[in-house]
Design a protein around this motif. Structure first.
Motif, mmCIF file in Angstrom:
data_model
loop_
_atom_site.group_PDB
_atom_site.id
_atom_site.type_symbol
_atom_site.label_atom_id
_atom_site.label_comp_id
_atom_site.label_asym_id
_atom_site.label_seq_id
_atom_site.Cartn_x
_atom_site.Cartn_y
_atom_site.Cartn_z
ATOM 1 N N SER A 36 48.557 17.988 30.963
ATOM 2 C CA SER A 36 47.797 16.893 31.463
ATOM 3 C C SER A 36 47.910 16.701 33.060
ATOM 4 C CB SER A 36 47.728 15.631 30.845
ATOM 5 O OG SER A 36 47.000 14.691 31.135
ATOM 6 N N PRO A 37 46.928 16.446 33.976
ATOM 7 C CA PRO A 37 45.729 16.224 33.583
ATOM 8 C C PRO A 37 44.603 17.466 33.542
ATOM 9 C CG PRO A 37 46.071 16.134 35.793
ATOM 10 C CD PRO A 37 47.207 16.361 35.272
ATOM 11 N N TYR A 38 45.167 18.525 33.140
ATOM 12 C CA TYR A 38 44.458 19.798 33.118
ATOM 13 C C TYR A 38 44.313 20.184 31.675
ATOM 14 C CZ TYR A 38 45.622 19.330 38.018
ATOM 15 O OH TYR A 38 45.539 18.807 39.262
ATOM 16 N N ASP A 39 44.104 19.557 30.504
ATOM 17 C CA ASP A 39 43.917 19.781 29.446
ATOM 18 C C ASP A 39 42.630 19.382 28.846
ATOM 19 O OD1 ASP A 39 44.297 20.535 26.786
ATOM 20 O OD2 ASP A 39 45.985 19.358 26.370
ATOM 21 N N TYR A 40 41.717 20.162 28.904
ATOM 22 C CA TYR A 40 40.084 19.795 28.943
ATOM 23 C C TYR A 40 39.575 20.203 27.303
ATOM 24 C CZ TYR A 40 40.401 19.874 34.068
ATOM 25 O OH TYR A 40 40.819 19.763 35.085
ATOM 26 N N TYR A 41 39.854 21.017 26.570
ATOM 27 C CA TYR A 41 39.084 21.369 25.574
ATOM 28 C C TYR A 41 39.909 21.890 24.302
ATOM 29 C CZ TYR A 41 35.216 21.682 28.526
ATOM 30 O OH TYR A 41 34.279 21.442 29.291
ATOM 31 N N ARG A 42 39.471 21.628 23.189
ATOM 32 C CA ARG A 42 39.946 22.448 22.097
ATOM 33 C C ARG A 42 38.655 23.218 21.325
ATOM 34 N NH1 ARG A 42 43.681 21.068 24.106
ATOM 35 N NH2 ARG A 42 45.457 19.811 23.396
ATOM 36 N N PHE A 43 38.755 24.404 21.173
ATOM 37 C CA PHE A 43 37.754 25.140 20.598
ATOM 38 C C PHE A 43 37.811 25.605 19.105
ATOM 39 C CE2 PHE A 43 38.567 26.363 25.011
ATOM 40 C CZ PHE A 43 37.160 26.281 25.593
ATOM 41 N N THR A 44 36.519 25.464 18.773
ATOM 42 C CA THR A 44 36.300 25.702 17.258
ATOM 43 C C THR A 44 36.052 27.298 17.123
ATOM 44 O OG1 THR A 44 34.126 25.407 16.855
ATOM 45 C CG2 THR A 44 35.619 23.354 16.481
ATOM 46 N N ASN A 45 35.936 27.933 15.953
ATOM 47 C CA ASN A 45 35.478 29.347 15.754
ATOM 48 C C ASN A 45 34.142 29.360 16.183
ATOM 49 O OD1 ASN A 45 35.746 31.721 14.574
ATOM 50 N ND2 ASN A 45 34.239 31.305 13.305
ATOM 51 N N ASP A 46 33.038 28.195 15.896
ATOM 52 C CA ASP A 46 31.949 28.276 16.396
ATOM 53 C C ASP A 46 31.820 28.272 17.963
ATOM 54 O OD1 ASP A 46 31.210 28.509 13.806
ATOM 55 O OD2 ASP A 46 31.033 26.267 13.458
ATOM 56 N N GLY A 47 32.331 27.538 18.442
ATOM 57 C CA GLY A 47 32.548 27.445 19.843
ATOM 58 C C GLY A 47 32.785 28.685 20.522
ATOM 59 N N LEU A 48 34.042 29.317 20.147
ATOM 60 C CA LEU A 48 34.160 30.418 20.606
ATOM 61 C C LEU A 48 33.261 31.602 20.570
ATOM 62 C CD1 LEU A 48 38.168 30.287 19.807
ATOM 63 C CD2 LEU A 48 37.402 30.375 22.105
ATOM 64 N N SER A 49 32.746 31.656 19.254
ATOM 65 C CA SER A 49 31.499 32.541 19.103
ATOM 66 C C SER A 49 30.384 32.472 20.085
ATOM 67 C CB SER A 49 31.057 32.460 17.577
ATOM 68 O OG SER A 49 32.043 32.523 16.586
ATOM 69 N N HIS A 50 30.243 31.304 20.242
ATOM 70 C CA HIS A 50 29.192 30.790 21.405
ATOM 71 C C HIS A 50 29.291 31.328 22.736
ATOM 72 C CE1 HIS A 50 25.725 28.698 23.406
ATOM 73 N NE2 HIS A 50 26.700 28.253 24.096
ATOM 74 N N ILE A 51 30.723 30.924 23.223
ATOM 75 C CA ILE A 51 30.932 31.306 24.563
ATOM 76 C C ILE A 51 31.160 32.709 24.836
ATOM 77 C CG2 ILE A 51 31.636 28.765 25.449
ATOM 78 C CD1 ILE A 51 34.589 29.968 25.247
ATOM 79 N N PHE A 52 31.360 33.598 23.814
ATOM 80 C CA PHE A 52 31.743 35.166 23.760
ATOM 81 C C PHE A 52 30.266 35.666 23.457
ATOM 82 C CE2 PHE A 52 36.062 34.039 24.238
ATOM 83 C CZ PHE A 52 36.647 34.920 24.840
ATOM 84 N N SER A 53 29.412 35.002 23.360
ATOM 85 C CA SER A 53 27.981 35.817 22.722
ATOM 86 C C SER A 53 27.357 36.841 23.413
ATOM 87 C CB SER A 53 27.118 34.696 22.315
ATOM 88 O OG SER A 53 26.529 34.175 23.908
ATOM 89 N N LYS A 54 27.894 37.259 24.749
ATOM 90 C CA LYS A 54 27.420 38.345 25.390
ATOM 91 C C LYS A 54 28.199 39.517 24.875
ATOM 92 C CE LYS A 54 26.113 35.946 29.884
ATOM 93 N NZ LYS A 54 26.689 35.918 31.378
ATOM 94 N N PHE A 55 29.274 39.517 24.570
ATOM 95 C CA PHE A 55 30.199 40.468 24.025
ATOM 96 C C PHE A 55 29.181 41.278 22.925
ATOM 97 C CE2 PHE A 55 32.737 38.367 26.797
ATOM 98 C CZ PHE A 55 33.591 39.451 27.343
ATOM 99 N N THR A 56 29.574 42.469 22.884
ATOM 100 C CA THR A 56 28.955 43.475 21.667
ATOM 101 C C THR A 56 29.924 43.297 20.372
ATOM 102 O OG1 THR A 56 30.411 45.304 22.264
ATOM 103 C CG2 THR A 56 28.158 45.117 23.149
ATOM 104 N N LYS A 57 31.172 42.881 20.444
ATOM 105 C CA LYS A 57 31.950 42.866 19.351
ATOM 106 C C LYS A 57 32.981 41.703 19.397
ATOM 107 C CE LYS A 57 35.215 45.459 16.304
ATOM 108 N NZ LYS A 57 35.990 46.559 15.864
#
Length: 112
Positions: A36-57
Motif C-alpha cells: 500500500s498505497p499501490y495495491d489496487y486489484y484482486r483478479f478473478t478467473n473471469d476478470g483475467l479471461s476478460h483482460i486477456f481476451s485478445k490472446f489466441t490461447k
C-alpha cells in the motif's frame, strides 16, 4: 494487483509480443493488502479471461487454497503461525489441493 490500469499493461504486453509469443504471469486473489498505497486489484478467473481476451490461447490456473489464504491473511512476523504455514505446505504436497473457489491467486499462460 499493483497496477492502476491493468488493461493498459496487458495491451502493451500483447503489442510487444511476436505472433506465437507467450506471456506467463501470476496475480493474487485472496490476500491481505500489501504494498500500500499501490495495491489496487484482486483478479478473478473471469476478470483475467476478460483482460486477456485478445490472446489466441489462455490458460488460467488457480494456486493455493483456503488454508493458505488464511495463513497469508493472518500471518504477522510477531505471531506464531509458522507452524500452520508448514502444515499447510504439507497439505499442499500430500493432497495437491488447489481450490477453484478459494484460491490464493492465479497463474496465467497466454499466447498471442
Amino acid at each position: 494487483e499493483h497496477c492502476h490500469t491493468p488493461q493498459k499493461i496487458i495491451d502493451e504486453i500483447y503489442r510487444i509480443l511476436k505472433k506465437g509469443g507467450i506471456c506467463i504471469l501470476s496475480t493474487r486473489f485472496i490476500c491481505k493488502i500489501h504494498g500500500s498505497p499501490y495495491d489496487y486489484y484482486r483478479f478473478t478467473n473471469d476478470g483475467l479471461s476478460h483482460i486477456f481476451s485478445k490472446f489466441t490461447k489462455i490458460q488460467i490456473k488457480p494456486h493455493g487454497n483456503i488454508f493458505m489464504a488464511f495463513i497469508d491473511y493472518f500471518y504477522q512476523k510477531d505471531l506464531p503461525l509458522r507452524a500452520f504455514f508448514l502444515i499447510n505446505i504439507m497439505f499442499r504436497f500430500i493432497f495437491f489441493w488447489n481450490s477453484k473457489l478459494n484460491p490464493c491467486g492465479y497463474i496465467v499462460y497466454a499466447v498471442k
